[in-house]
Scaffold this active site. Structure first.
Site, PDB file in Angstrom:
ATOM      1  CD1 TRP A  25      91.864  25.215  25.723  1.00 59.69           C
ATOM      2  CD2 TRP A  25      89.495  24.585  25.337  1.00 59.69           C
ATOM      3  NE1 TRP A  25      91.416  25.131  24.635  1.00 59.69           N
ATOM      4  CE2 TRP A  25      90.085  25.007  24.604  1.00 59.69           C
ATOM      5  CE3 TRP A  25      88.690  23.944  25.306  1.00 59.69           C
ATOM      6  CZ2 TRP A  25      89.363  26.331  23.324  1.00 59.69           C
ATOM      7  CZ3 TRP A  25      87.136  24.205  24.375  1.00 59.69           C
ATOM      8  CH2 TRP A  25      87.845  25.554  23.844  1.00 59.69           C
ATOM      9  CG  ASN A  38      95.642  18.231  21.817  1.00 59.38           C
ATOM     10  OD1 ASN A  38      95.085  17.706  22.262  1.00 59.38           O
ATOM     11  ND2 ASN A  38      95.637  20.020  21.639  1.00 59.38           N
ATOM     12  CD1 TRP A  62      79.357  13.725  16.861  1.00 55.84           C
ATOM     13  CD2 TRP A  62      80.058  12.907  18.872  1.00 55.84           C
ATOM     14  NE1 TRP A  62      78.285  13.736  17.762  1.00 55.84           N
ATOM     15  CE2 TRP A  62      79.122  13.060  18.752  1.00 55.84           C
ATOM     16  CE3 TRP A  62      80.959  12.237  19.418  1.00 55.84           C
ATOM     17  CZ2 TRP A  62      78.339  13.065  19.597  1.00 55.84           C
ATOM     18  CZ3 TRP A  62      80.138  11.970  20.383  1.00 55.84           C
ATOM     19  CH2 TRP A  62      79.237  12.228  20.637  1.00 55.84           C
TER      20      TRP A  62
END
Length: 437
Positions: free
Chosen positions: A263, A326, A344
């Site tokens: 990722w 996380n 955001w």
């Protein structure tokens, strides 16, 4: 005497350092340097920033290691251009080596320094070090870029296996060439006070991880009350550990953990090719979304006073320690963007201020994923339910009780928004933005 310079940035270590390895194999003795960049530091409002303490601590460790080899780390403070102009006056520089960085500012900085050095006919050599694959190394069969993670990760694995050896994760044996460091007496490292910050007592996670933690990672990583994650993100951010070493560990012990490293590569590639994501939605169709951006609700979220215990616990952990688990990062980000309909970019900027492991590519990617506006995003109609997330991952409320001490008393605030109403409002807003109402 002519020397090579190795410029440390996001790689505060000597072991398994790609650019340093190539510098040490050059024809000239190598002087390692680090620059406290005022272009970055001047934007930091908190003068007790734990990240600066972390960097300073590890620079001192690096310097001690160099002194064992009769060399030293030269640490400068200023803009990179000013510092390099001085270095060109102070040293007879033959070559400059460094490791690549993929953030927009870093690329502009390196272009500027590259031009400055080229005027003196000094090669500026850069190397891949902070990821396993970069730029166009993992692409579709037709050469196109992946913007969805799952097919990217499959091709990532395929490319890794194309070489039957450990070619892509093999360590660089820098230790073999330590006698090629420039021999010098120690330089004075500027104190934190010298660069406008305060030295504060703080603890940092260890930069090693036990095999048993990796072996159990897939089963334990989602539970914030237990030590089920590696806590290595800050070390990856500043390069005090090697990504190749960690990928080797992942290949041996945990596919799930290795996936997290993939990722990281993915988001670096996205930022490198699509720098507009820093300030804009990756997916332009969400530009029509009307955010509410209620400042009082944003402040309640920042302070951990939303009346949603799992959200508040995460924000208070972040504010106090600079870390957030996380799973809880996903919950808090979803809550801000979906329950409160706050842009955001507000949340991303707050995390950028507070996170010890703040990394632009991963942070931006994670926030756009949560908001549904990014690559491979969480679909807009999937909205994390803080209550069911608590039941799944903090059933006994151990994590919540640790950080929300007034939980269960009259002092704990009522929810600032009703979950069901917020969900319906969000679905309606996203549908309107997409022209589906």
């Amino acid at each position: 005497m002519k020397i090579s310079i190795f410029w440390h940035r996001r790689d505060i270590r000597l072991a398994d350092n790609a650019g340093l390895y190539h510098a040490l194999k050059s024809d000239y003795p190598v002087l390692p340097i680090f620059i406290f960049d005022t272009n970055i530091l001047d934007d930091l409002e908190d003068k007790q920033d734990k990240r600066l303490v972390f960097i300073h601590d590890y620079l001192q460790k690096l310097d001690e290691k160099l002194q064992e080899n009769k060399s030293a780390l030269l640490v400068k403070y200023g803009t990179p251009k000013e510092v390099w102009e001085d270095l060109l006056k102070d040293f007879d520089i033959a070559e400059v080596y460094t490791n690549r960085d993929y953030e927009p500012y870093a690329k502009e900085r390196d272009e500027e320094i590259g031009k400055l050095l080229s005027k003196k006919d000094i090669p500026f050599k850069t190397f891949k070090d902070q990821c396993i694959f970069e730029k166009d190394e993992v692409v579709k069969n037709d050469g196109g870029l992946y913007t969805v993670f799952t097919p990217y990760s499959k091709k990532w694995h395929e490319k890794l296996k194309l070489k039957k050896s450990d070619f892509y994760v093999r360590s660089y044996p820098t230790e073999k060439y330590f006698n090629n460091f420039y021999q010098t007496k120690p330089f004075k490292i500027p104190s934190l006070k010298d660069i406008g910050f305060e030295d504060i007592e703080t603890e940092f996670p260890d930069r090693s991880i036990e095999s048993k933690t990796l072996n159990a990672y897939a089963d334990k990583r989602d539970y914030p009350a237990i030590k089920g994650t590696s806590r290595l993100s800050v070390h990856l951010r500043f390069g005090t550990v090697s990504i190749r070493h960690l990928a080797q560990r992942g290949l041996r012990h945990s596919d799930t953990w290795l996936n997290e490293l993939i990722w990281r590569d993915f988001y670096m590639m996205i930022l490198d090719h699509f720098p507009h994501v820093v300030k804009q939605n990756f997916n332009k169709k969400y530009d029509a979304l009307k955010w509410r951006n209620n400042e009082k609700e944003f402040e309640a979220w920042c302070k951990g006073k939303t009346g949603y215990p799992i959200v508040d616990a995460g924000m208070r952990e972040l504010n106090e320690t600079g870390f957030m688990h996380n799973r809880v990062r996903m919950i808090t980000a979803s809550f801000l963007t979906k329950h409160l309909l706050i842009d955001w970019k507000w949340g991303e900027a707050y995390f950028a201020q507070k996170l010890l492991d703040y990394d632009l590519s991963a942070n931006n990617g994670g926030w756009q994923w949560a908001a549904g506006t990014g690559t491979d995003a969480q679909p807009y109609f999937r909205i994390f339910n803080p209550y069911s997330q608590t039941d799944k991952f903090d059933k006994d409320k151990k994590y919540i009780k640790k950080w929300v001490t007034e939980f269960g008393t009259d002092k704990y605030p009522e929810p600032i928004v009703d979950h069901k109403e917020a969900r319906e409002r969000t679905l309606d807003s996203y549908k309107k933005a997409l022209g589906k109402d």
